[in-house]
Structures are given as structure tokens and as C-alpha cells.
Design a protein around this motif. Structure first.
Motif, PDB file in Angstrom:
ATOM      1  N   SER A  53       0.785  -1.253   0.069  1.00 11.33           N
ATOM      2  CA  SER A  53       0.074  -0.029  -0.061  1.00 11.33           C
ATOM      3  C   SER A  53       0.891   1.377   0.011  1.00 11.33           C
ATOM      4  CB  SER A  53      -0.988   0.069   1.249  1.00 11.33           C
ATOM      5  OG  SER A  53      -0.312   0.193   2.286  1.00 11.33           O
ATOM      6  N   THR A  54       0.357   2.449  -0.257  1.00  9.53           N
ATOM      7  CA  THR A  54       0.902   3.711  -0.319  1.00  9.53           C
ATOM      8  C   THR A  54       0.063   4.646   0.692  1.00  9.53           C
ATOM      9  OG1 THR A  54       1.799   3.550  -2.482  1.00  9.53           O
ATOM     10  CG2 THR A  54       1.627   5.695  -1.640  1.00  9.53           C
ATOM     11  N   GLU A  55       0.794   5.233   1.446  1.00  9.80           N
ATOM     12  CA  GLU A  55       0.237   5.910   2.521  1.00  9.80           C
ATOM     13  C   GLU A  55       0.492   7.832   2.050  1.00  9.80           C
ATOM     14  OE1 GLU A  55      -0.479   2.559   3.465  1.00  9.80           O
ATOM     15  OE2 GLU A  55       1.443   3.128   3.518  1.00  9.80           O
TER      16      GLU A  55
ATOM     17  N   GLN B 124      -4.229   1.117  -2.230  1.00  5.03           N
ATOM     18  CA  GLN B 124      -4.074  -0.338  -2.378  1.00  5.03           C
ATOM     19  C   GLN B 124      -3.174  -0.366  -3.508  1.00  5.03           C
ATOM     20  OE1 GLN B 124      -6.574  -3.747  -1.837  1.00  5.03           O
ATOM     21  NE2 GLN B 124      -7.626  -2.599  -0.515  1.00  5.03           N
ATOM     22  N   MET B 125      -1.923   0.093  -3.253  1.00  6.34           N
ATOM     23  CA  MET B 125      -0.985   0.151  -4.505  1.00  6.34           C
ATOM     24  C   MET B 125       0.617   0.093  -3.982  1.00  6.34           C
ATOM     25  SD  MET B 125      -1.192   4.112  -6.134  1.00  6.34           S
ATOM     26  CE  MET B 125      -0.646   5.227  -5.167  1.00  6.34           C
ATOM     27  N   GLY B 126       1.322  -1.052  -4.139  1.00 13.92           N
ATOM     28  CA  GLY B 126       2.677  -1.109  -3.307  1.00 13.92           C
ATOM     29  C   GLY B 126       3.517  -1.774  -4.403  1.00 13.92           C
ATOM     30  N   CYS B 127       4.842  -1.618  -4.220  1.00 15.40           N
ATOM     31  CA  CYS B 127       5.887  -1.963  -5.270  1.00 15.40           C
ATOM     32  C   CYS B 127       6.045  -3.515  -5.230  1.00 15.40           C
ATOM     33  CB  CYS B 127       7.299  -1.482  -4.879  1.00 15.40           C
ATOM     34  SG  CYS B 127       7.876  -2.100  -2.974  1.00 15.40           S
ATOM     35  N   VAL B 128       5.683  -4.184  -4.240  1.00 16.77           N
ATOM     36  CA  VAL B 128       5.505  -5.708  -4.337  1.00 16.77           C
ATOM     37  C   VAL B 128       4.382  -6.307  -5.112  1.00 16.77           C
ATOM     38  CG1 VAL B 128       5.590  -7.997  -3.170  1.00 16.77           C
ATOM     39  CG2 VAL B 128       6.919  -6.124  -2.097  1.00 16.77           C
ATOM     40  N   SER B 129       3.515  -5.787  -4.716  1.00 17.72           N
ATOM     41  CA  SER B 129       1.985  -6.194  -5.379  1.00 17.72           C
ATOM     42  C   SER B 129       1.829  -5.608  -7.010  1.00 17.72           C
ATOM     43  CB  SER B 129       0.829  -5.526  -4.763  1.00 17.72           C
ATOM     44  OG  SER B 129       0.848  -4.001  -4.592  1.00 17.72           O
ATOM     45  N   TYR B 130       2.518  -4.420  -6.963  1.00 15.07           N
ATOM     46  CA  TYR B 130       2.462  -3.813  -8.521  1.00 15.07           C
ATOM     47  C   TYR B 130       3.506  -4.761  -9.387  1.00 15.07           C
ATOM     48  CZ  TYR B 130      -0.888  -0.133  -8.676  1.00 15.07           C
ATOM     49  OH  TYR B 130      -2.068   0.626  -8.913  1.00 15.07           O
ATOM     50  N   THR B 131       4.509  -5.277  -8.679  1.00 23.00           N
ATOM     51  CA  THR B 131       5.488  -6.050  -9.457  1.00 23.00           C
ATOM     52  C   THR B 131       4.802  -7.291  -9.777  1.00 23.00           C
ATOM     53  OG1 THR B 131       7.504  -5.036  -8.181  1.00 23.00           O
ATOM     54  CG2 THR B 131       7.998  -7.163  -9.277  1.00 23.00           C
ATOM     55  N   LYS B 132       3.918  -7.984  -9.137  1.00 23.31           N
ATOM     56  CA  LYS B 132       3.545  -9.244  -9.423  1.00 23.31           C
ATOM     57  C   LYS B 132       2.386  -8.942 -10.540  1.00 23.31           C
ATOM     58  CE  LYS B 132       1.586 -11.910  -6.297  1.00 23.31           C
ATOM     59  NZ  LYS B 132       0.916 -12.115  -5.032  1.00 23.31           N
TER      60      LYS B 132
ATOM     61  N   ILE C 210       1.512   2.830 -14.333  1.00 25.09           N
ATOM     62  CA  ILE C 210       1.201   4.366 -14.102  1.00 25.09           C
ATOM     63  C   ILE C 210      -0.397   4.576 -13.998  1.00 25.09           C
ATOM     64  CG2 ILE C 210       1.368   6.553 -14.881  1.00 25.09           C
ATOM     65  CD1 ILE C 210       4.399   5.610 -15.602  1.00 25.09           C
ATOM     66  N   THR C 211      -1.086   4.159 -15.268  1.00 21.71           N
ATOM     67  CA  THR C 211      -2.380   4.218 -15.305  1.00 21.71           C
ATOM     68  C   THR C 211      -3.452   3.564 -14.181  1.00 21.71           C
ATOM     69  OG1 THR C 211      -2.104   4.266 -17.793  1.00 21.71           O
ATOM     70  CG2 THR C 211      -4.551   3.972 -16.828  1.00 21.71           C
ATOM     71  N   ALA C 212      -2.988   2.336 -13.753  1.00 20.60           N
ATOM     72  CA  ALA C 212      -3.653   1.707 -12.741  1.00 20.60           C
ATOM     73  C   ALA C 212      -3.334   2.743 -11.356  1.00 20.60           C
ATOM     74  CB  ALA C 212      -3.215   0.533 -12.187  1.00 20.60           C
ATOM     75  N   ALA C 213      -2.116   3.130 -11.059  1.00 22.87           N
ATOM     76  CA  ALA C 213      -1.943   4.110  -9.805  1.00 22.87           C
ATOM     77  C   ALA C 213      -2.782   5.375  -9.944  1.00 22.87           C
ATOM     78  CB  ALA C 213      -0.425   4.239  -9.933  1.00 22.87           C
ATOM     79  N   GLN C 214      -2.883   5.756 -11.287  1.00 21.94           N
ATOM     80  CA  GLN C 214      -3.677   6.957 -11.039  1.00 21.94           C
ATOM     81  C   GLN C 214      -5.036   6.982 -10.891  1.00 21.94           C
ATOM     82  OE1 GLN C 214      -1.656   8.326 -15.113  1.00 21.94           O
ATOM     83  NE2 GLN C 214      -1.348  10.356 -13.937  1.00 21.94           N
ATOM     84  N   GLN C 215      -5.537   5.613 -11.543  1.00 22.15           N
ATOM     85  CA  GLN C 215      -6.861   5.414 -11.243  1.00 22.15           C
ATOM     86  C   GLN C 215      -7.144   5.266  -9.523  1.00 22.15           C
ATOM     87  OE1 GLN C 215      -7.032   1.987 -13.666  1.00 22.15           O
ATOM     88  NE2 GLN C 215      -8.682   2.702 -14.878  1.00 22.15           N
ATOM     89  N   GLU C 216      -6.198   4.528  -8.885  1.00 17.40           N
ATOM     90  CA  GLU C 216      -6.358   4.668  -7.463  1.00 17.40           C
ATOM     91  C   GLU C 216      -6.242   5.830  -6.936  1.00 17.40           C
ATOM     92  OE1 GLU C 216      -6.504   2.276  -4.598  1.00 17.40           O
ATOM     93  OE2 GLU C 216      -7.022   0.790  -6.357  1.00 17.40           O
ATOM     94  N   LEU C 217      -5.457   6.934  -7.288  1.00 16.61           N
ATOM     95  CA  LEU C 217      -5.283   8.326  -6.835  1.00 16.61           C
ATOM     96  C   LEU C 217      -6.583   9.021  -7.221  1.00 16.61           C
ATOM     97  CD1 LEU C 217      -1.663   8.441  -8.089  1.00 16.61           C
ATOM     98  CD2 LEU C 217      -2.590   8.911  -5.640  1.00 16.61           C
TER      99      LEU C 217
END
Length: 509
Positions: free
Chosen positions: A154-156, A172-180, A197-204
Motif C-alpha cells: 500500500s501507499t500512504e 492499495q498500490m505497493g511495489c511488491v503487489s505491482y511487481t506481481k 502508471i495508469t492503474a496507480a492514477q486510477q487509485e489516486l
């Protein structure tokens, strides 16, 4: 020259204590040992174990055996540094992966065989608050600041000023989960970066408008992922600004990754081998954060969650103040009847004092959680008077409560869920830190605290003698008092039947 017989013999020795904080993260386990002296926290020792716990978290949120073994092996290493620490001087917090894993309790029970200390699974908002606390005590900034911490799962995000966090979110976006998900087989393709990047921006999208509206003066990144990216970005390109990283530097670094095409061909100085597998995912998430939040530049802070835990353990940064503010905020938000809450709290604490030793619940933490439950047991009234206890439980279980970990919230939700009516022991959750017998007894105490205040009036209760023996609690009223209170007597009779489900007996006379 020094006196060989008694060096420093004339130096005044102050009272000190050693404390330790362990962060069971999704990527790494971090232990920090510190000394508290003259109101100052001095770091003595650090242990870091790369575990990648989140790598073993399946799509249906079960932690596989291999990841659990890696975690337990890491705890065995950490345990060497915690020998002879008293329980009150150690705090262990677990984050995203154990927050999400359905079988987290099995791992925690196994961990207790290695470390004889409670493991607290904390919520995302609580994790963000503690991260901010670590930054606030080690970085001085004027005005509001944005703090970002990219973890393994996760990112806080926190906006705060001084020591006070104002906005707290965990995504719910983190370096281990996004690597998978996006960087399988160690491939580094522009298409993979674009998708990540798109997936993270959707979370954001869930926070960007509110955060941009609040604004900040400085942006601070924490955690090993951001530290590594900032160091490499500045080393691999012309520094746009000393000590800071910009979006231009990050996009240059992404281009370097894409040109390499794969991890084994990626030749970047200052990148450790243990950080390399999750580097691309962390970089993609950070680029998305810069874009979505319009960040100009970011500086790095070495302090994060574990330091926040340490500072809160030190007596002048105690949690009760945080919990007080949390409880008062909930009470205000849900229009709690304060006078009734205080009545129930007073009687509940009186019963607790009479029972605590014989019932083996003489514990400061349990007393506090029982007290907060008594004060907040009617928060559900604002939803509906019918089934108030169910609504109260839902609120306390799901609301962000800074200062409380997940199990503490679950306990309070459980206590208020059964403060009246029938009790179904099969529906009461298992707790990793508490045997069910203690939970049952806390429920019974709160139920009596509520029942004895059913008239919602001051000064109507007589002096009641309360005694417990084994699993029986006995209430003795002044002679003749109950005879004039037939409805009250009937309520006590019903209650005696209800709490039999908890293997407890109520006697009154």
C-alpha cells in the motif's frame, strides 16, 4: 590521562530506558531499538530483513506457506535483538499484507512462539498517522506538508502541519503487489510502465481532488523505495535541484529502464540487489503520484512508520491523547448522548474494578478499551434506534480511529455489538491477543453497566455490592430496594439468562 580505576566516575548517570519498534511490512521487516533519555529518543540499533511478504499474498488474500516461512525466519533473526526486553517496551505493528490476509491470525500465532510480544495489525489510516508522526519529529517545516510512503502493498498519503495530521489515506498500490501484476518475468517494457502508471492514477482518483484542494508547501517521501529512487534519479541525471527529485528526473529514469528491457540488463549504480526486483513498480507508482497530485519536487525523510511508533511510545507522546481525540471526534460526529455515556462509563468502570483481579482482566489496555466502548456504545443511535448495538458495532469496526489498531477496534465493536439482547458466542470473532474467556467477561461487564443505567437518570442507583467468584458475578442491593423495582428486577432476570451463553452466571438479591 583517564583514571584506569574509575573512568567517568564523576559523570552524572540519568534514568534511561530502552524501547523497540518492529514494523512487519509487506516488503521488509524493520526493527529499531532506541534509548529514551531526558525526553529524547536516541536510535541505538537497526535490523532490516528483506521478506517480500506481499509476494506470497494470493488474489483471494491468502498468505502462502513460503511467504510465511520467510516472515518467521526473519522474526527469528529479529528476536536476538529483543532478548530481555519487557513487554511494555516493545511495540510490533503489521501493515498491508497481514491487514489483508485471511489467514493472518495463523501467522501471528506462529510468530508469538518466536517473539513473546503482541503483534498489532494496524489499519491504513493508523499506518499513515504513525508515518507522519515519525516525519514530524525528525523534520522541521513551516506550513502544510504532504508525506508519501510507498510500501510493499500500500501507499500512504498524509497532509499535516507541525505534529498534527489533517488528512490520512492509504491506497492499495505497493511495489511488491505491482511487481506481481505489471512487471512479471523481470521485463521492463514501456507498455508495462504505462499500465502500472495508469492503474496507480486510477487509485489516486479517490484522493487527488481533496488533496489538491487542501494544498501543501513541501512534499516529503519516506521508505526505502522512495529513498532508492531519489538517490538513483539524482545520480543518473543532471540534478535539477539539490536534494530533491522531480518528474523530469523520474521519467528519465523510466526511459533508462525501458532501454535496458529487463532487470538483468539494467545497469544502475547505487541500486542494491535486494531492491532491484521491485524498483520498476515503485518508480511507476511514484511517477503516477507526481502526475496526479501535480508535485513539483520531493525530498526524502529517513524517518517513517517505525520511528513514529518509537516516538509515540516515549511517555510525552502517549497514545491516550490520540485516542481521546479520536473518541471525542466520533462522539461529536454521531451526536452521542454524553451524559448517558458518562453514566455508563462510570458504572462499567466500577464493576470492572470489582471484577478485574478475580477474573484475570487487570490490564491497563483492557480497561481502556472497555472504557472507550462504554463511552461510544450508542454511536449507532444516529442510524436507527432499532438494532442500535448492530449499528454501533458496524461504525466502530469500520471507521478510522487514530490511536487504535485493528484488533482493538474489533474488540470495541464486539463489546458494543452485544451490550444488550441475546449473545451468540459463535459470532464473536477470535482474537490473537485475547482468550475468549476474557472477551466474554468484558462483554458481561459492559452489559451490566448499560443495564444498570437503563433509566438514563442520575442518582437513582443505590450502593451496590459487587462480588465475583469463578464465573459468577453477584450483585447485592440494599434491603428492600429491588422489591420496589419490579421492572428492574425483571430486566436482571432476563440478563441472567442472556449471559449464560457466555458461560457466566448472574446472581442478584
Amino acid at each position: 590521562m583517564p583514571n584506569d580505576n574509575a573512568p567517568f566516575d564523576g559523570v552524572e548517570v540519568r534514568d534511561t530506558s530502552k524501547i523497540a519498534a518492529l514494523d512487519i511490512g509487506s516488503n521488509s521487516f524493520h526493527l529499531v531499538v532506541a534509548r529514551v533519555v531526558a525526553g529524547s529518543v536516541q536510535i541505538l540499533h537497526r535490523v532490516k530483513q528483506k521478506v517480500r511478504l506481499a509476494q506470497g499474498l494470493s488474489s483471494d488474500y491468502y498468505l502462502d506457506d513460503e511467504a510465511q516461512k520467510r516472515g518467521l525466519d526473519a522474526l527469528n533473526v529479529v528476536a536476538e535483538s529483543l532478548q530481555d526486553f519487557p513487554p511494555e517496551n516493545v511495540r510490533i505493528v503489521a501493515t498491508y499484507t497481514l491487514r489483508k490476509a485471511h489467514n493472518a491470525k495463523a501467522f501471528i500465532r506462529a510468530a508469538r512462539d518466536i517473539l513473546p510480544y503482541p503483534i498489532e495489525v494496524i489499519g491504513g489510516a493508523e499506518e499513515a498517522r504513525l508515518i507522519y508522526l515519525g516525519v514530524a519529529h525528525t523534520n522541521h517545516d513551516d506550513g502544510q506538508r504532504l508525506v508519501v510512503d510507498i510500501g510493499g502493498g500500500s501507499t500512504e498519503f498524509v497532509i499535516g502541519q507541525g505534529f498534527e495530521p489533517k488528512m490520512l489515506r492509504s491506497l492499495q498500490m505497493g511495489c511488491v503487489s505491482y511487481t506481481k501484476i505489471f512487471f512479471k518475468n523481470d521485463e521492463l517494457k514501456s507498455k508495462s510502465f504505462d499500465r502500472a502508471i495508469t492503474a496507480a492514477q486510477q487509485e489516486l482518483e479517490m484522493i487527488n481532488k481533496a488533496y489538491l484542494r487542501a494544498g501543501w508547501k513541501t512534499c516529503i517521501g519516506t521508505s526505502g523505495t522512495i529513498r532508492n529512487i531519489i538517490q538513483i534519479a539524482q545520480n543518473e541525471s543532471v540534478k535539477d535541484s539539490e536534494g530533491k527529485v522531480t518528474l523530469t528526473q523520474l521519467t528519465r529514469l523510466m526511459k533508462v529502464c525501458c532501454e535496458a528491457g529487463s532487470l538483468d540488463k539494467l545497469q544502475i549504480s547505487q541500486m542494491s540487489e535486494d531492491r532491484k526486483p521491485v524498483f520498476a513498480a515503485g518508480l511507476a507508482i511514484l511517477i503516477a503520484i507526481f502526475k496526479s497530485l501535480n508535485i513539483d519536487s520531493m525530498v526524502f525523510s529517513p524517518a517513517a512508520l517505525r520511528e513514529g511508533v518509537l516516538y509515540e511510545m516515549e511517555t510525552q507522546f502517549t497514545r491516550p491523547d490520540v485516542r481521546q481525540r479520536s473518541a471525542e471526534s466520533v462522539a461529536t460526529r454521531y451526536d452521542v448522548d454524553v451524559e448517558q455515556a458518562q453514566r455508563v462509563h462510570s458504572v462499567t468502570m466500577g464493576i470492572y474494578q470489582s471484577c478485574k483481579d478475580d477474573w484475570n482482566i487487570a490490564n491497563k489496555e483492557l480497561k481502556g478499551l472497555l472504557g472507550w466502548s462504554a463511552l461510544l456504545h450508542e454511536v449507532g443511535l444516529q442510524i436507527n434506534a432499532h438494532g442500535t448495538q448492530r449499528h454501533s458495532a458496524y461504525i466502530l469496526h469500520n471507521i478510522d480511529l487514530p490511536g487504535f489498531n485493528q484488533e482493538q477496534q474489533t474488540l470495541m465493536a464486539t463489546l458494543v455489538r452485544y451490550y444488550r439482547k441475546k449473545v451468540r458466542p459463535g459470532d464473536i470473532p477470535d482474537f490473537t491477543l485475547l482468550p475468549s474467556e476474557q472477551v466474554y467477561k468484558l462483554i458481561a461487564i459492559l452489559r451490566l453497566g448499560v443495564l444498570l443505567n437503563i433509566k438514563r437518570q442520575d442518582d437513582i442507583l443505590p450502593n451496590i455490592e459487587i462480588k465475583v467468584k469463578n464465573n459468577t458475578i453477584r450483585l447485592t442491593f440494599p434491603e428492600g430496594w429491588l422489591e420496589n423495582k419490579p421492572i428492574f428486577s425483571a430486566d436482571l432476570t432476563n440478563e441472567a439468562q442472556y449471559i449464560q451463553a457466555l458461560d457466566l452466571q448472574l446472581r442478584f438479591e
